[in-house]
Enzyme design. Structure first.
Site, PDB file in Angstrom:
ATOM      1  N   HIS A 187     -15.396   9.394  -9.996  1.00 22.25           N
ATOM      2  CA  HIS A 187     -15.685   8.049 -10.398  1.00 22.25           C
ATOM      3  C   HIS A 187     -14.713   7.221 -11.350  1.00 22.25           C
ATOM      4  O   HIS A 187     -15.459   6.354 -12.069  1.00 22.25           O
ATOM      5  CB  HIS A 187     -17.121   7.871 -10.553  1.00 22.25           C
ATOM      6  CG  HIS A 187     -18.102   8.051  -9.327  1.00 22.25           C
ATOM      7  ND1 HIS A 187     -19.335   8.334  -9.327  1.00 22.25           N
ATOM      8  CD2 HIS A 187     -17.467   8.550  -7.930  1.00 22.25           C
ATOM      9  CE1 HIS A 187     -19.830   8.767  -8.066  1.00 22.25           C
ATOM     10  NE2 HIS A 187     -18.707   8.855  -7.102  1.00 22.25           N
ATOM     11  N   GLU A 189       0.841  -1.097   0.007  1.00 19.12           N
ATOM     12  CA  GLU A 189      -0.140  -0.076  -0.128  1.00 19.12           C
ATOM     13  C   GLU A 189       0.758   1.242   0.133  1.00 19.12           C
ATOM     14  O   GLU A 189       1.642   1.287   0.967  1.00 19.12           O
ATOM     15  CB  GLU A 189      -0.990  -0.031   1.226  1.00 19.12           C
ATOM     16  CG  GLU A 189      -1.663   1.233   1.518  1.00 19.12           C
ATOM     17  CD  GLU A 189      -2.238   1.803   0.419  1.00 19.12           C
ATOM     18  OE1 GLU A 189      -3.083   1.237  -0.445  1.00 19.12           O
ATOM     19  OE2 GLU A 189      -2.203   3.108   0.024  1.00 19.12           O
TER      20      GLU A 189
END
Ligand SMILES: Cc1cc2nc3c(=O)[nH]c(=O)nc-3n(C[C@H](O)[C@H](O)[C@H](O)COP(=O)(O)OP(=O)(O)OC[C@H]3O[C@@H](n4cnc5c(N)ncnc54)[C@H](O)[C@@H]3O)c2cc1C
Length: 511
Positions: free
Chosen positions: A446, A37
Protein backbone atom coordinates in the site's frame (compact mmCIF):
# COMPACT_ATOMS: atom_id res chain seq x y z
CA UNK A 1 -6.92 11.77 -41.31
CA UNK A 2 -3.61 13.01 -39.90
CA UNK A 3 -2.85 11.79 -36.40
CA UNK A 4 -3.62 14.43 -33.85
CA UNK A 5 -1.29 14.76 -30.90
CA UNK A 6 -3.39 17.32 -29.10
CA UNK A 7 -6.09 16.47 -26.56
CA UNK A 8 -8.04 18.37 -23.94
CA UNK A 9 -6.58 16.23 -21.18
CA UNK A 10 -3.52 14.02 -21.16
CA UNK A 11 -3.54 11.43 -18.38
CA UNK A 12 -0.35 9.66 -17.35
CA UNK A 13 -1.26 6.17 -16.09
CA UNK A 14 -4.35 4.13 -16.95
CA UNK A 15 -4.31 2.62 -13.48
CA UNK A 16 -6.73 2.70 -10.59
CA UNK A 17 -7.38 6.44 -10.42
CA UNK A 18 -6.48 7.15 -14.05
CA UNK A 19 -9.15 4.77 -15.39
CA UNK A 20 -11.85 6.49 -13.34
CA UNK A 21 -10.88 9.97 -14.51
CA UNK A 22 -10.53 8.96 -18.18
CA UNK A 23 -13.95 7.35 -18.10
CA UNK A 24 -15.67 10.26 -16.38
CA UNK A 25 -14.11 12.99 -18.53
CA UNK A 26 -15.04 11.26 -21.79
CA UNK A 27 -18.73 11.10 -20.78
CA UNK A 28 -18.76 14.44 -22.56
CA UNK A 29 -18.31 13.66 -26.28
CA UNK A 30 -16.75 17.08 -26.85
CA UNK A 31 -13.85 16.40 -24.51
CA UNK A 32 -10.86 14.48 -25.82
CA UNK A 33 -8.63 12.49 -23.50
CA UNK A 34 -5.36 10.65 -24.08
CA UNK A 35 -4.33 8.00 -21.57
CA UNK A 36 -0.68 6.99 -21.52
CA UNK A 37 -0.37 3.52 -20.00
CA UNK A 38 2.90 1.66 -19.65
CA UNK A 39 1.27 -1.77 -19.72
CA UNK A 40 -0.94 -3.67 -22.17
CA UNK A 41 -4.71 -4.02 -22.19
CA UNK A 42 -6.22 -6.48 -19.74
CA UNK A 43 -9.12 -7.38 -22.04
CA UNK A 44 -9.23 -11.16 -22.72
CA UNK A 45 -6.37 -11.72 -20.25
CA UNK A 46 -7.65 -14.48 -18.00
CA UNK A 47 -4.44 -14.40 -16.01
CA UNK A 48 -5.27 -10.81 -15.06
CA UNK A 49 -9.05 -10.88 -14.96
CA UNK A 50 -9.40 -13.99 -12.78
CA UNK A 51 -9.11 -12.63 -9.27
CA UNK A 52 -7.87 -15.85 -7.73
CA UNK A 53 -4.82 -15.84 -10.02
CA UNK A 54 -3.45 -12.64 -8.43
CA UNK A 55 -0.44 -14.23 -6.73
CA UNK A 56 0.78 -15.58 -10.08
CA UNK A 57 1.08 -12.03 -11.41
CA UNK A 58 3.48 -10.83 -8.73
CA UNK A 59 7.07 -10.77 -9.90
CA UNK A 60 6.00 -11.57 -13.48
CA UNK A 61 6.13 -9.66 -16.75
CA UNK A 62 3.32 -7.32 -15.68
CA UNK A 63 5.07 -6.24 -12.49
CA UNK A 64 7.46 -3.27 -12.28
CA UNK A 65 8.91 -4.97 -9.19
CA UNK A 66 10.47 -2.21 -7.10
CA UNK A 67 12.94 -3.08 -4.39
CA UNK A 68 13.71 -1.17 -1.20
CA UNK A 69 16.90 0.29 0.15
CA UNK A 70 18.59 -1.55 3.02
CA UNK A 71 16.14 -1.63 5.95
CA UNK A 72 18.31 -2.00 9.06
CA UNK A 73 15.38 -2.79 11.40
CA UNK A 74 13.20 -4.52 8.85
CA UNK A 75 13.34 -6.80 5.84
CA UNK A 76 15.53 -5.54 2.99
CA UNK A 77 14.22 -8.19 0.57
CA UNK A 78 10.66 -7.01 0.00
CA UNK A 79 9.61 -6.82 -3.62
CA UNK A 80 7.14 -3.97 -4.00
CA UNK A 81 4.87 -5.19 -6.76
CA UNK A 82 3.27 -2.48 -8.94
CA UNK A 83 1.17 -3.51 -11.90
CA UNK A 84 2.13 -2.72 -15.48
CA UNK A 85 -1.24 -3.25 -17.13
CA UNK A 86 -4.43 -1.33 -17.80
CA UNK A 87 -6.23 -0.89 -14.48
CA UNK A 88 -2.90 -0.60 -12.67
CA UNK A 89 -2.70 -2.26 -9.28
CA UNK A 90 -6.46 -2.87 -9.29
CA UNK A 91 -5.64 -5.43 -12.00
CA UNK A 92 -3.30 -7.54 -9.85
CA UNK A 93 -4.35 -6.81 -6.29
CA UNK A 94 -6.79 -8.72 -4.10
CA UNK A 95 -9.57 -6.14 -4.55
CA UNK A 96 -10.42 -6.03 -0.84
CA UNK A 97 -12.75 -3.07 -0.72
CA UNK A 98 -13.05 -0.77 2.26
CA UNK A 99 -14.60 2.64 2.24
CA UNK A 100 -12.03 4.59 4.29
CA UNK A 101 -13.29 5.15 7.84
CA UNK A 102 -14.64 8.60 8.79
CA UNK A 103 -11.60 9.09 11.03
CA UNK A 104 -9.34 8.47 8.01
CA UNK A 105 -10.87 11.26 5.95
CA UNK A 106 -11.13 13.62 8.91
CA UNK A 107 -7.41 13.12 9.47
CA UNK A 108 -6.85 14.36 5.89
CA UNK A 109 -8.85 17.49 6.52
CA UNK A 110 -6.82 18.11 9.71
CA UNK A 111 -3.64 17.68 7.64
CA UNK A 112 -4.70 20.60 5.44
CA UNK A 113 -6.76 18.81 2.78
CA UNK A 114 -9.72 21.15 3.06
CA UNK A 115 -12.90 19.61 1.69
CA UNK A 116 -11.72 16.01 2.08
CA UNK A 117 -13.45 15.28 5.41
CA UNK A 118 -15.68 12.23 5.90
CA UNK A 119 -18.94 14.01 5.24
CA UNK A 120 -17.68 15.63 2.05
CA UNK A 121 -16.14 12.39 0.76
CA UNK A 122 -19.05 10.06 1.44
CA UNK A 123 -20.96 10.74 -1.82
CA UNK A 124 -18.00 9.61 -3.94
CA UNK A 125 -18.31 6.08 -2.60
CA UNK A 126 -21.85 5.98 -3.99
CA UNK A 127 -20.54 6.94 -7.43
CA UNK A 128 -18.14 4.01 -7.76
CA UNK A 129 -18.94 1.66 -10.64
CA UNK A 130 -17.08 -1.33 -9.24
CA UNK A 131 -19.13 -4.33 -8.20
CA UNK A 132 -18.36 -4.28 -4.47
CA UNK A 133 -19.93 -7.29 -2.76
CA UNK A 134 -19.21 -9.45 0.27
CA UNK A 135 -17.30 -12.69 -0.39
CA UNK A 136 -20.02 -14.92 -1.78
CA UNK A 137 -21.31 -17.79 0.33
CA UNK A 138 -19.89 -20.36 -2.12
CA UNK A 139 -16.44 -18.77 -1.70
CA UNK A 140 -16.58 -18.81 2.11
CA UNK A 141 -14.13 -21.53 2.91
CA UNK A 142 -14.85 -23.64 6.02
CA UNK A 143 -11.49 -22.95 7.64
CA UNK A 144 -11.98 -19.20 7.14
CA UNK A 145 -15.49 -19.50 8.57
CA UNK A 146 -14.10 -21.33 11.61
CA UNK A 147 -11.33 -18.76 11.97
CA UNK A 148 -13.91 -15.95 12.05
CA UNK A 149 -15.78 -17.77 14.81
CA UNK A 150 -12.60 -18.43 16.81
CA UNK A 151 -11.40 -14.82 16.54
CA UNK A 152 -14.81 -13.59 17.64
CA UNK A 153 -14.84 -15.68 20.80
CA UNK A 154 -11.11 -15.56 21.62
CA UNK A 155 -10.80 -11.78 21.29
CA UNK A 156 -14.35 -10.71 22.08
CA UNK A 157 -14.77 -8.73 18.86
CA UNK A 158 -18.04 -8.62 16.94
CA UNK A 159 -18.55 -10.52 13.71
CA UNK A 160 -19.04 -7.99 10.92
CA UNK A 161 -21.32 -8.86 8.03
CA UNK A 162 -20.73 -6.01 5.62
CA UNK A 163 -17.64 -4.00 6.56
CA UNK A 164 -18.84 -1.05 4.46
CA UNK A 165 -22.26 -0.82 6.07
CA UNK A 166 -21.12 1.29 8.99
CA UNK A 167 -17.87 2.52 10.56
CA UNK A 168 -16.20 0.09 12.95
CA UNK A 169 -13.34 0.01 15.45
CA UNK A 170 -13.16 -3.75 15.86
CA UNK A 171 -14.57 -6.76 14.11
CA UNK A 172 -13.92 -9.94 12.20
CA UNK A 173 -15.57 -11.26 9.08
CA UNK A 174 -15.47 -11.89 5.37
CA UNK A 175 -14.35 -8.94 3.29
CA UNK A 176 -16.20 -6.96 0.68
CA UNK A 177 -14.43 -7.46 -2.66
CA UNK A 178 -14.71 -5.73 -6.02
CA UNK A 179 -15.43 -8.87 -8.01
CA UNK A 180 -18.07 -10.86 -9.84
CA UNK A 181 -18.63 -13.99 -7.73
CA UNK A 182 -20.30 -15.94 -10.56
CA UNK A 183 -17.06 -16.22 -12.54
CA UNK A 184 -14.44 -14.82 -10.13
CA UNK A 185 -13.81 -11.96 -12.54
CA UNK A 186 -12.22 -8.79 -11.26
CA UNK A 187 -14.22 -5.63 -11.01
CA UNK A 188 -11.03 -3.58 -11.29
CA UNK A 189 -10.89 0.07 -12.32
CA UNK A 190 -10.37 -0.93 -15.95
CA UNK A 191 -13.14 -3.55 -15.96
CA UNK A 192 -15.64 -1.22 -14.31
CA UNK A 193 -14.74 2.07 -15.97
CA UNK A 194 -13.03 1.38 -19.31
CA UNK A 195 -14.01 -2.02 -20.68
CA UNK A 196 -17.65 -1.14 -21.36
CA UNK A 197 -16.49 1.66 -23.66
CA UNK A 198 -13.55 -0.18 -25.19
CA UNK A 199 -15.87 -3.08 -26.02
CA UNK A 200 -18.76 -0.95 -27.29
CA UNK A 201 -16.47 1.48 -29.11
CA UNK A 202 -18.72 4.29 -27.94
CA UNK A 203 -15.98 6.69 -26.82
CA UNK A 204 -14.16 7.92 -29.93
CA UNK A 205 -12.92 10.80 -27.76
CA UNK A 206 -10.96 8.37 -25.53
CA UNK A 207 -7.49 7.55 -26.87
CA UNK A 208 -5.54 4.83 -25.13
CA UNK A 209 -1.79 4.75 -25.71
CA UNK A 210 -0.96 1.30 -24.38
CA UNK A 211 2.53 -0.12 -23.78
CA UNK A 212 3.63 3.48 -23.98
CA UNK A 213 5.84 5.20 -21.45
CA UNK A 214 5.60 8.81 -20.31
CA UNK A 215 9.23 9.89 -20.25
CA UNK A 216 8.95 13.56 -19.30
CA UNK A 217 6.47 16.33 -18.63
CA UNK A 218 6.59 19.26 -21.05
CA UNK A 219 6.58 22.59 -19.23
CA UNK A 220 6.53 26.09 -20.60
CA UNK A 221 7.84 28.12 -17.68
CA UNK A 222 5.54 27.11 -14.82
CA UNK A 223 2.74 25.81 -17.06
CA UNK A 224 2.40 22.17 -18.09
CA UNK A 225 1.77 21.80 -21.82
CA UNK A 226 1.94 18.08 -22.40
CA UNK A 227 3.79 14.81 -21.96
CA UNK A 228 6.66 13.25 -23.89
CA UNK A 229 6.07 9.59 -24.63
CA UNK A 230 7.88 6.58 -26.03
CA UNK A 231 5.60 4.10 -27.76
CA UNK A 232 6.00 0.33 -27.87
CA UNK A 233 7.88 0.53 -31.18
CA UNK A 234 10.29 3.13 -29.79
CA UNK A 235 8.75 6.21 -31.44
CA UNK A 236 9.04 9.39 -29.39
CA UNK A 237 6.20 11.92 -29.46
CA UNK A 238 4.82 14.85 -27.56
CA UNK A 239 1.15 14.72 -26.60
CA UNK A 240 -0.07 18.21 -25.85
CA UNK A 241 -2.87 19.08 -23.46
CA UNK A 242 -5.18 21.95 -24.33
CA UNK A 243 -6.53 21.99 -20.80
CA UNK A 244 -4.56 19.95 -18.31
CA UNK A 245 -2.10 17.16 -17.68
CA UNK A 246 -3.24 14.69 -15.02
CA UNK A 247 -0.55 12.56 -13.43
CA UNK A 248 -1.95 9.23 -12.15
CA UNK A 249 1.16 7.06 -12.29
CA UNK A 250 0.94 5.83 -8.68
CA UNK A 251 2.90 6.44 -5.50
CA UNK A 252 6.20 5.31 -7.03
CA UNK A 253 6.04 6.51 -10.62
CA UNK A 254 4.35 9.86 -10.08
CA UNK A 255 7.15 11.36 -7.97
CA UNK A 256 9.67 9.62 -10.24
CA UNK A 257 8.24 11.32 -13.36
CA UNK A 258 8.04 14.67 -11.60
CA UNK A 259 11.66 14.52 -10.53
CA UNK A 260 12.87 13.37 -13.95
CA UNK A 261 11.02 16.41 -15.33
CA UNK A 262 12.82 18.78 -12.95
CA UNK A 263 10.03 19.09 -10.37
CA UNK A 264 11.23 18.18 -6.90
CA UNK A 265 13.73 18.95 -4.16
CA UNK A 266 16.18 21.38 -5.79
CA UNK A 267 19.30 20.16 -3.99
CA UNK A 268 18.69 16.52 -4.90
CA UNK A 269 17.95 17.28 -8.53
CA UNK A 270 21.01 19.50 -8.89
CA UNK A 271 23.20 16.83 -7.35
CA UNK A 272 22.09 14.46 -10.13
CA UNK A 273 22.48 17.06 -12.87
CA UNK A 274 18.73 17.30 -13.57
CA UNK A 275 17.82 20.88 -14.57
CA UNK A 276 15.45 22.26 -11.93
CA UNK A 277 12.18 23.54 -13.36
CA UNK A 278 10.33 23.89 -10.07
CA UNK A 279 11.72 23.48 -6.58
CA UNK A 280 9.21 21.38 -4.65
CA UNK A 281 10.85 19.85 -1.57
CA UNK A 282 7.97 17.48 -0.72
CA UNK A 283 8.19 15.34 -3.86
CA UNK A 284 9.11 11.80 -2.74
CA UNK A 285 8.83 12.58 0.98
CA UNK A 286 6.18 11.03 3.26
CA UNK A 287 6.48 7.52 1.84
CA UNK A 288 3.93 5.58 3.89
CA UNK A 289 2.72 1.97 3.84
CA UNK A 290 0.97 -0.73 5.80
CA UNK A 291 3.84 -2.91 7.04
CA UNK A 292 2.89 -6.43 8.06
CA UNK A 293 4.40 -9.69 9.26
CA UNK A 294 3.15 -13.23 9.47
CA UNK A 295 2.38 -16.21 11.67
CA UNK A 296 2.12 -19.52 9.82
CA UNK A 297 0.55 -22.80 10.89
CA UNK A 298 0.69 -26.23 9.34
CA UNK A 299 -2.78 -27.75 9.13
CA UNK A 300 -3.74 -31.36 9.74
CA UNK A 301 -4.65 -31.83 6.12
CA UNK A 302 -5.65 -30.05 2.93
CA UNK A 303 -7.82 -26.94 3.06
CA UNK A 304 -11.16 -27.06 1.23
CA UNK A 305 -10.63 -25.65 -2.25
CA UNK A 306 -13.31 -22.97 -2.47
CA UNK A 307 -12.26 -19.34 -2.10
CA UNK A 308 -12.51 -15.94 -3.79
CA UNK A 309 -8.77 -15.21 -3.62
CA UNK A 310 -7.27 -17.16 -0.67
CA UNK A 311 -7.36 -14.24 1.75
CA UNK A 312 -11.07 -13.71 2.13
CA UNK A 313 -11.50 -12.69 5.76
CA UNK A 314 -9.94 -10.22 8.15
CA UNK A 315 -9.84 -9.00 11.70
CA UNK A 316 -9.55 -5.52 13.22
CA UNK A 317 -8.80 -4.78 16.85
CA UNK A 318 -8.32 -1.63 18.85
CA UNK A 319 -5.73 -2.01 21.61
CA UNK A 320 -5.66 1.63 22.66
CA UNK A 321 -9.12 2.90 23.65
CA UNK A 322 -8.09 6.47 22.79
CA UNK A 323 -7.08 5.57 19.23
CA UNK A 324 -9.44 6.66 16.46
CA UNK A 325 -10.44 3.51 14.59
CA UNK A 326 -8.70 0.11 14.68
CA UNK A 327 -4.99 0.00 15.52
CA UNK A 328 -4.17 -3.55 14.44
CA UNK A 329 -5.45 -5.50 11.45
CA UNK A 330 -5.00 -9.05 10.21
CA UNK A 331 -5.62 -10.76 6.91
CA UNK A 332 -6.35 -14.48 7.15
CA UNK A 333 -4.66 -16.45 4.38
CA UNK A 334 -5.90 -19.92 3.47
CA UNK A 335 -2.36 -20.64 2.29
CA UNK A 336 0.95 -20.86 4.14
CA UNK A 337 2.42 -17.43 3.36
CA UNK A 338 6.04 -18.40 3.85
CA UNK A 339 8.00 -16.31 1.31
CA UNK A 340 9.87 -14.40 3.99
CA UNK A 341 10.14 -17.16 6.64
CA UNK A 342 11.61 -19.48 3.97
CA UNK A 343 14.43 -16.98 3.41
CA UNK A 344 15.14 -17.28 7.15
CA UNK A 345 15.40 -21.07 6.89
CA UNK A 346 11.83 -22.13 7.74
CA UNK A 347 10.12 -24.76 5.61
CA UNK A 348 6.87 -24.30 3.77
CA UNK A 349 4.39 -26.92 5.01
CA UNK A 350 2.43 -28.79 2.36
CA UNK A 351 -0.84 -27.58 3.88
CA UNK A 352 -1.16 -24.50 6.01
CA UNK A 353 -2.73 -21.14 6.80
CA UNK A 354 -1.45 -17.78 7.98
CA UNK A 355 -2.46 -14.61 9.74
CA UNK A 356 -0.71 -11.41 8.73
CA UNK A 357 -0.83 -8.71 11.41
CA UNK A 358 -0.43 -5.23 9.94
CA UNK A 359 -0.13 -1.70 11.27
CA UNK A 360 -3.13 0.44 10.21
CA UNK A 361 -1.46 3.69 11.25
CA UNK A 362 2.24 2.98 10.91
CA UNK A 363 4.45 5.70 12.35
CA UNK A 364 7.29 5.12 9.87
CA UNK A 365 7.80 7.94 7.39
CA UNK A 366 10.03 7.01 4.50
CA UNK A 367 11.31 8.67 1.39
CA UNK A 368 11.51 7.97 -2.33
CA UNK A 369 14.38 9.53 -4.28
CA UNK A 370 16.26 9.25 -7.53
CA UNK A 371 19.79 7.94 -7.57
CA UNK A 372 20.46 8.82 -11.20
CA UNK A 373 19.28 11.16 -13.94
CA UNK A 374 18.95 8.07 -16.14
CA UNK A 375 15.18 7.49 -16.51
CA UNK A 376 15.76 3.73 -16.76
CA UNK A 377 17.17 3.54 -13.24
CA UNK A 378 14.45 2.70 -10.74
CA UNK A 379 13.99 5.12 -7.84
CA UNK A 380 15.18 4.26 -4.34
CA UNK A 381 12.42 3.42 -1.86
CA UNK A 382 13.48 3.89 1.75
CA UNK A 383 10.43 3.05 3.85
CA UNK A 384 12.35 3.32 7.14
CA UNK A 385 10.39 0.32 8.34
CA UNK A 386 10.36 0.01 12.16
CA UNK A 387 12.55 3.07 12.60
CA UNK A 388 9.85 5.08 14.35
CA UNK A 389 10.79 6.55 17.70
CA UNK A 390 9.33 4.49 20.53
CA UNK A 391 9.04 1.36 18.37
CA UNK A 392 5.25 1.63 18.06
CA UNK A 393 5.35 -0.29 14.77
CA UNK A 394 7.51 -3.15 16.05
CA UNK A 395 5.40 -3.51 19.19
CA UNK A 396 2.21 -3.59 17.13
CA UNK A 397 3.45 -6.65 15.27
CA UNK A 398 4.49 -8.36 18.51
CA UNK A 399 1.00 -7.71 19.89
CA UNK A 400 -0.37 -9.11 16.65
CA UNK A 401 1.50 -12.39 17.00
CA UNK A 402 0.28 -12.80 20.57
CA UNK A 403 -3.34 -12.14 19.62
CA UNK A 404 -3.04 -14.54 16.68
CA UNK A 405 -1.83 -17.26 19.03
CA UNK A 406 -4.94 -16.72 21.18
CA UNK A 407 -7.10 -17.21 18.10
CA UNK A 408 -5.20 -20.41 17.31
CA UNK A 409 -6.10 -21.75 20.74
CA UNK A 410 -9.83 -21.28 20.14
CA UNK A 411 -12.21 -23.73 18.53
CA UNK A 412 -13.46 -24.31 15.92
CA UNK A 413 -10.20 -23.06 14.34
CA UNK A 414 -7.85 -24.95 16.70
CA UNK A 415 -8.91 -28.38 15.42
CA UNK A 416 -7.53 -27.62 11.96
CA UNK A 417 -4.02 -26.79 13.19
CA UNK A 418 -1.13 -29.23 13.55
CA UNK A 419 1.64 -26.84 14.68
CA UNK A 420 2.90 -23.28 14.50
CA UNK A 421 5.58 -23.11 11.81
CA UNK A 422 6.63 -19.46 12.12
CA UNK A 423 7.75 -17.81 14.35
CA UNK A 424 7.47 -21.17 16.15
CA UNK A 425 6.02 -22.01 19.58
CA UNK A 426 9.42 -21.78 21.27
CA UNK A 427 9.65 -18.06 20.40
CA UNK A 428 7.77 -16.40 23.26
CA UNK A 429 9.95 -13.55 24.42
CA UNK A 430 8.83 -10.11 23.10
CA UNK A 431 12.29 -9.13 21.93
CA UNK A 432 12.76 -12.43 20.10
CA UNK A 433 9.34 -12.23 18.47
CA UNK A 434 10.06 -8.68 17.41
CA UNK A 435 13.42 -9.55 15.88
CA UNK A 436 11.98 -12.43 13.87
CA UNK A 437 8.78 -10.80 12.67
CA UNK A 438 10.63 -7.67 11.60
CA UNK A 439 13.09 -9.78 9.60
CA UNK A 440 10.16 -11.62 8.02
CA UNK A 441 8.13 -8.43 7.58
CA UNK A 442 6.30 -7.79 4.39
CA UNK A 443 4.15 -5.07 2.89
CA UNK A 444 0.40 -5.10 2.34
CA UNK A 445 1.46 -3.37 -0.93
CA UNK A 446 0.00 0.00 0.00
CA UNK A 447 2.73 2.60 -0.65
CA UNK A 448 1.26 6.10 -0.73
CA UNK A 449 1.81 9.70 0.27
CA UNK A 450 4.84 10.66 -1.85
CA UNK A 451 3.18 13.76 -3.36
CA UNK A 452 0.97 14.52 -0.45
CA UNK A 453 -1.90 16.96 -0.42
CA UNK A 454 -1.82 19.85 2.03
CA UNK A 455 -2.70 23.47 2.69
CA UNK A 456 -1.33 26.07 0.30
CA UNK A 457 1.15 27.36 2.89
CA UNK A 458 2.52 23.90 3.66
CA UNK A 459 6.08 23.81 2.26
CA UNK A 460 6.16 20.01 2.05
CA UNK A 461 2.77 19.63 0.40
CA UNK A 462 3.02 18.78 -3.30
CA UNK A 463 -0.61 19.31 -4.29
CA UNK A 464 -3.27 21.61 -2.90
CA UNK A 465 -6.77 20.42 -1.98
CA UNK A 466 -7.79 20.83 -5.65
CA UNK A 467 -5.02 18.35 -6.50
CA UNK A 468 -3.06 21.05 -8.37
CA UNK A 469 0.71 20.88 -8.11
CA UNK A 470 1.70 23.83 -5.94
CA UNK A 471 3.28 26.62 -7.96
CA UNK A 472 2.48 25.16 -11.38
CA UNK A 473 -0.40 25.64 -13.77
CA UNK A 474 -2.24 23.10 -15.89
CA UNK A 475 -1.23 19.99 -13.96
CA UNK A 476 -2.76 17.90 -11.19
CA UNK A 477 -2.00 14.63 -9.50
CA UNK A 478 -4.67 12.05 -8.65
CA UNK A 479 -3.52 8.68 -7.29
CA UNK A 480 -2.27 7.14 -4.04
CA UNK A 481 0.65 9.57 -3.94
CA UNK A 482 -1.61 12.45 -2.82
CA UNK A 483 -2.68 10.68 0.41
CA UNK A 484 -1.61 12.94 3.30
CA UNK A 485 -1.94 9.99 5.71
CA UNK A 486 -2.72 6.30 5.37
CA UNK A 487 -6.28 5.07 5.89
CA UNK A 488 -6.57 2.40 8.60
CA UNK A 489 -8.10 0.12 5.96
CA UNK A 490 -6.91 -1.10 2.55
CA UNK A 491 -6.60 1.96 0.31
CA UNK A 492 -7.92 1.06 -3.16
CA UNK A 493 -11.46 2.38 -2.64
CA UNK A 494 -9.89 5.58 -1.32
CA UNK A 495 -7.85 5.85 -4.54
CA UNK A 496 -10.95 5.31 -6.68
CA UNK A 497 -12.72 8.02 -4.68
CA UNK A 498 -9.78 10.38 -5.29
CA UNK A 499 -10.33 9.66 -8.99
CA UNK A 500 -14.04 10.43 -8.77
CA UNK A 501 -13.40 13.63 -6.86
CA UNK A 502 -10.72 14.74 -9.32
CA UNK A 503 -13.14 14.22 -12.23
CA UNK A 504 -15.73 16.29 -10.40
CA UNK A 505 -13.23 19.08 -9.70
CA UNK A 506 -12.57 19.15 -13.45
CA UNK A 507 -16.26 19.67 -14.06
CA UNK A 508 -17.66 16.16 -13.73
CA UNK A 509 -17.63 15.15 -17.33
CA UNK A 510 -15.02 17.69 -18.37
CA UNK A 511 -17.57 20.26 -19.58
C1 LIG B 1 -0.34 -7.08 -4.82
C2 LIG B 1 -1.20 -5.97 -4.35
C3 LIG B 1 -2.34 -6.24 -3.61
C4 LIG B 1 -3.13 -5.20 -3.14
N1 LIG B 1 -4.32 -5.51 -2.57
C5 LIG B 1 -5.18 -4.51 -2.27
C6 LIG B 1 -6.49 -4.80 -1.80
O1 LIG B 1 -6.90 -5.96 -1.73
N2 LIG B 1 -7.29 -3.76 -1.45
C7 LIG B 1 -6.87 -2.47 -1.50
O2 LIG B 1 -7.62 -1.59 -1.09
N3 LIG B 1 -5.64 -2.16 -1.99
C8 LIG B 1 -4.82 -3.15 -2.40
N4 LIG B 1 -3.60 -2.84 -2.94
C9 LIG B 1 -3.23 -1.43 -3.09
C10 LIG B 1 -3.99 -0.76 -4.24
O3 LIG B 1 -4.13 -1.66 -5.30
C11 LIG B 1 -3.24 0.51 -4.66
O4 LIG B 1 -3.06 1.36 -3.56
C12 LIG B 1 -3.96 1.27 -5.76
O5 LIG B 1 -4.43 0.42 -6.77
C13 LIG B 1 -3.02 2.32 -6.35
O6 LIG B 1 -3.67 3.02 -7.37
P1 LIG B 1 -2.93 4.19 -8.17
O7 LIG B 1 -3.92 4.77 -9.10
O8 LIG B 1 -2.26 5.09 -7.20
O9 LIG B 1 -1.75 3.49 -8.97
P2 LIG B 1 -1.78 2.28 -10.01
O10 LIG B 1 -3.05 1.56 -9.95
O11 LIG B 1 -0.52 1.52 -9.79
O12 LIG B 1 -1.73 2.99 -11.43
C14 LIG B 1 -0.58 3.56 -11.98
C15 LIG B 1 -0.58 3.25 -13.47
O13 LIG B 1 0.35 4.11 -14.10
C16 LIG B 1 1.09 3.38 -15.07
N5 LIG B 1 2.37 4.10 -15.18
C17 LIG B 1 3.25 4.40 -14.20
N6 LIG B 1 4.24 5.15 -14.68
C18 LIG B 1 3.99 5.35 -15.98
C19 LIG B 1 4.67 6.06 -17.00
N7 LIG B 1 5.78 6.77 -16.75
N8 LIG B 1 4.16 6.01 -18.26
C20 LIG B 1 3.01 5.33 -18.52
N9 LIG B 1 2.33 4.65 -17.57
C21 LIG B 1 2.82 4.67 -16.32
C22 LIG B 1 1.19 1.99 -14.50
O14 LIG B 1 1.42 1.04 -15.51
C23 LIG B 1 -0.16 1.83 -13.80
O15 LIG B 1 -1.11 1.27 -14.66
C24 LIG B 1 -2.77 -3.86 -3.40
C25 LIG B 1 -1.63 -3.58 -4.15
C26 LIG B 1 -0.86 -4.62 -4.64
C27 LIG B 1 0.35 -4.29 -5.47
Amino acid sequence: MAETNEYDYVIVGGGTAGSVIASRLTENPDVTVAVIEGGPSDIDRDDVLTLRRWLGLLGGELDYGYTTTEQPRGNSHILHSRAKVLGGCSSHNTLISFKPLPSDWDEWEEAGATGWNAEAMDPYYGKLRNNVVRVAKKDQNQIATDWVEAARTALGVPEVVGFNDKPFDEGVGFFDLAYHPENNKRSSASVAYLHPHMEAGDRPNLHLFLETWATKLELDGKTARGVHIRTKDGAEKLLTARREVLVCAGAVDTPRLLMLSGIGPKKDLEALGIPVVHDLPGVGENLIDHPESVIVWETNGPIPGNSAMDSDAGLFVKRDPDHKGPDLMFHFYQIPFTDNPERLGYERPEHGVSMTPNIPKSRARGRLYLTSADPEVKPALDFKYFEDEGDYDGQTLVDGIKLARKVAQAEPFKKWLKREVFPGPEVTDDAEISELVRKAAHTVYHPAGTCRMGASGDELAVVDPELKIRGLEGIRIADASVFPTMPAVNPMIGVLMVGEKCAEILGGDGR
